[in-house]
Design an enzyme around this catalytic site. Sequence first.
Site, PDB file in Angstrom:
ATOM      1  N   GLY A  63      30.646  38.533  53.740  1.00 17.15           N
ATOM      2  CA  GLY A  63      30.665  39.561  52.707  1.00 17.15           C
ATOM      3  C   GLY A  63      29.669  40.676  52.998  1.00 17.15           C
ATOM      4  O   GLY A  63      28.573  40.431  53.504  1.00 17.15           O
ATOM      5  N   TYR A  66      31.021  35.300  42.691  1.00 14.09           N
ATOM      6  CA  TYR A  66      31.323  36.691  42.350  1.00 14.09           C
ATOM      7  C   TYR A  66      31.071  37.071  40.896  1.00 14.09           C
ATOM      8  O   TYR A  66      31.366  38.184  40.491  1.00 14.09           O
ATOM      9  CB  TYR A  66      32.774  37.008  42.751  1.00 14.09           C
ATOM     10  CG  TYR A  66      32.986  36.818  44.230  1.00 14.09           C
ATOM     11  CD1 TYR A  66      32.279  37.599  45.144  1.00 14.09           C
ATOM     12  CD2 TYR A  66      33.844  35.854  44.713  1.00 14.09           C
ATOM     13  CE1 TYR A  66      32.437  37.422  46.507  1.00 14.09           C
ATOM     14  CE2 TYR A  66      34.015  35.663  46.087  1.00 14.09           C
ATOM     15  CZ  TYR A  66      33.311  36.450  46.965  1.00 14.09           C
ATOM     16  OH  TYR A  66      33.462  36.274  48.317  1.00 14.09           O
ATOM     17  N   SER A 122      36.092  32.398  50.758  1.00 18.49           N
ATOM     18  CA  SER A 122      35.535  32.697  49.421  1.00 18.49           C
ATOM     19  C   SER A 122      35.808  31.605  48.396  1.00 18.49           C
ATOM     20  O   SER A 122      35.922  31.873  47.207  1.00 18.49           O
ATOM     21  CB  SER A 122      36.079  34.029  48.895  1.00 18.49           C
ATOM     22  OG  SER A 122      35.452  35.101  49.531  1.00 18.49           O
ATOM     23  N   ASN A 172      31.753  31.590  58.566  1.00 16.92           N
ATOM     24  CA  ASN A 172      32.464  32.811  58.185  1.00 16.92           C
ATOM     25  C   ASN A 172      32.312  33.852  59.289  1.00 16.92           C
ATOM     26  O   ASN A 172      31.192  34.165  59.696  1.00 16.92           O
ATOM     27  CB  ASN A 172      31.875  33.374  56.884  1.00 16.92           C
ATOM     28  CG  ASN A 172      31.925  32.359  55.763  1.00 16.92           C
ATOM     29  OD1 ASN A 172      32.903  32.250  55.068  1.00 16.92           O
ATOM     30  ND2 ASN A 172      30.848  31.599  55.607  1.00 16.92           N
ATOM     31  N   GLU A 174      31.238  25.180  56.909  1.00 14.27           N
ATOM     32  CA  GLU A 174      32.168  26.116  57.538  1.00 14.27           C
ATOM     33  C   GLU A 174      31.409  27.341  58.020  1.00 14.27           C
ATOM     34  O   GLU A 174      30.261  27.562  57.650  1.00 14.27           O
ATOM     35  CB  GLU A 174      33.284  26.526  56.580  1.00 14.27           C
ATOM     36  CG  GLU A 174      32.820  27.266  55.349  1.00 14.27           C
ATOM     37  CD  GLU A 174      33.985  27.581  54.413  1.00 14.27           C
ATOM     38  OE1 GLU A 174      34.436  28.736  54.439  1.00 14.27           O
ATOM     39  OE2 GLU A 174      34.427  26.676  53.681  1.00 14.27           O
ATOM     40  N   ARG A 189      28.229  33.694  59.642  1.00 19.00           N
ATOM     41  CA  ARG A 189      27.381  33.053  58.635  1.00 19.00           C
ATOM     42  C   ARG A 189      27.890  31.629  58.439  1.00 19.00           C
ATOM     43  O   ARG A 189      29.062  31.415  58.119  1.00 19.00           O
ATOM     44  CB  ARG A 189      27.448  33.810  57.304  1.00 19.00           C
ATOM     45  CG  ARG A 189      26.241  33.561  56.398  1.00 19.00           C
ATOM     46  CD  ARG A 189      26.496  33.992  54.968  1.00 19.00           C
ATOM     47  NE  ARG A 189      27.319  33.000  54.288  1.00 19.00           N
ATOM     48  CZ  ARG A 189      28.444  33.284  53.635  1.00 19.00           C
ATOM     49  NH1 ARG A 189      28.888  34.520  53.575  1.00 19.00           N
ATOM     50  NH2 ARG A 189      29.127  32.316  53.044  1.00 19.00           N
ATOM     51  N   GLU A 208      41.526  37.534  48.745  1.00 18.88           N
ATOM     52  CA  GLU A 208      40.183  38.114  48.734  1.00 18.88           C
ATOM     53  C   GLU A 208      40.202  39.638  48.830  1.00 18.88           C
ATOM     54  O   GLU A 208      39.190  40.263  49.186  1.00 18.88           O
ATOM     55  CB  GLU A 208      39.377  37.522  49.890  1.00 18.88           C
ATOM     56  CG  GLU A 208      39.177  36.023  49.763  1.00 18.88           C
ATOM     57  CD  GLU A 208      38.592  35.422  51.025  1.00 18.88           C
ATOM     58  OE1 GLU A 208      37.373  35.565  51.213  1.00 18.88           O
ATOM     59  OE2 GLU A 208      39.336  34.824  51.808  1.00 18.88           O
ATOM     60  N   ASP A 228      27.623  27.898  56.596  1.00 21.23           N
ATOM     61  CA  ASP A 228      27.198  27.245  55.358  1.00 21.23           C
ATOM     62  C   ASP A 228      26.880  25.776  55.613  1.00 21.23           C
ATOM     63  O   ASP A 228      27.609  25.088  56.348  1.00 21.23           O
ATOM     64  CB  ASP A 228      28.306  27.348  54.300  1.00 21.23           C
ATOM     65  CG  ASP A 228      28.642  28.790  53.961  1.00 21.23           C
ATOM     66  OD1 ASP A 228      27.771  29.666  54.128  1.00 21.23           O
ATOM     67  OD2 ASP A 228      29.781  29.044  53.525  1.00 21.23           O
TER      68      ASP A 228
END
Length: 300
Positions: free
Chosen positions: A267, A208, A140, A263, A261, A247, A14, A249
Amino acid sequence: MLKVALLCGGNSPEREVSLKGADAVKKALLALGHQVIVFDPAKDLPLFAQRAKEFDVAFLVLHGPGGEDGTIQGFLDSLGIPYQGAGVLGSALAMDKALSKILYRQAGLATPKAVVAEKEKDIPALDFFPVVVKPVSQGSSVGITLVQDKKELFSALERAFSFEDQVLIEEYLEGVELTVGVLGDEALPVVEIRPGEGHLFFDYQAKYTPGATEEICPAQIPETIAQEAQRQALVAHKALRLRHYSRTDFILKGERLYVLETNTIPGMTETSLLPLAAKVAGYSFKDLVQKLLELALATS
């Protein structure tokens, strides 16, 4: 004015995502009046260690192994430099998707069924299908494959094993993809993620490729479900021993939420999911960056 060490790049898959986010953070830090010097852990750690005492705080824009797994956090702790985000323990727990699942369940959160496969060992028996195959400790959506035909399972495992020796085989649940940021003690507005045509889920390309995904905030879901998602994001944040921000999900299947999961360094481009939710909550990108600096310094 603060003197900020901006750590970005690194050696993970990443790296490019990290560098892009760091560009946005650097602009915000400079606009806020702070002094910024950029260090790339792939090559600059000895130099940073020599100069560490010059800095008030480190700002991490690192993703994946070496950035979110507790490694750089332990390095900064040993130097006595405050930084935003999870510490060593929280980073390591959240990075390991299999361990995270255990902690989610202990905290009363639902999460899809899963088994862990190990390289060069027999594949565990599966009582669920289709599945999502993903490396245990990448972010990611790196190395992730949706397997709808059992004949494709071996190649999906081979791909995931090219990143690491442990792989999660997780039940695929079709539903609405949601994500909820936490900032301080506050759950941010829910973001709904709608991958575009050709993307069955929010994979690396959907994340992305400009225009490949529609991100809606606030999510177009009933308010009661949005509030429950926010509650569960805070529960996940605490269960993984996190701090400052994260964050989480989710998949919404029917009216039930399943945690996928969490984070620990979301980002940080201006169009990333956490900054989008923060903007809806009233934080400009500069406000968000400043808030993270203040959280880092408050726990130093």
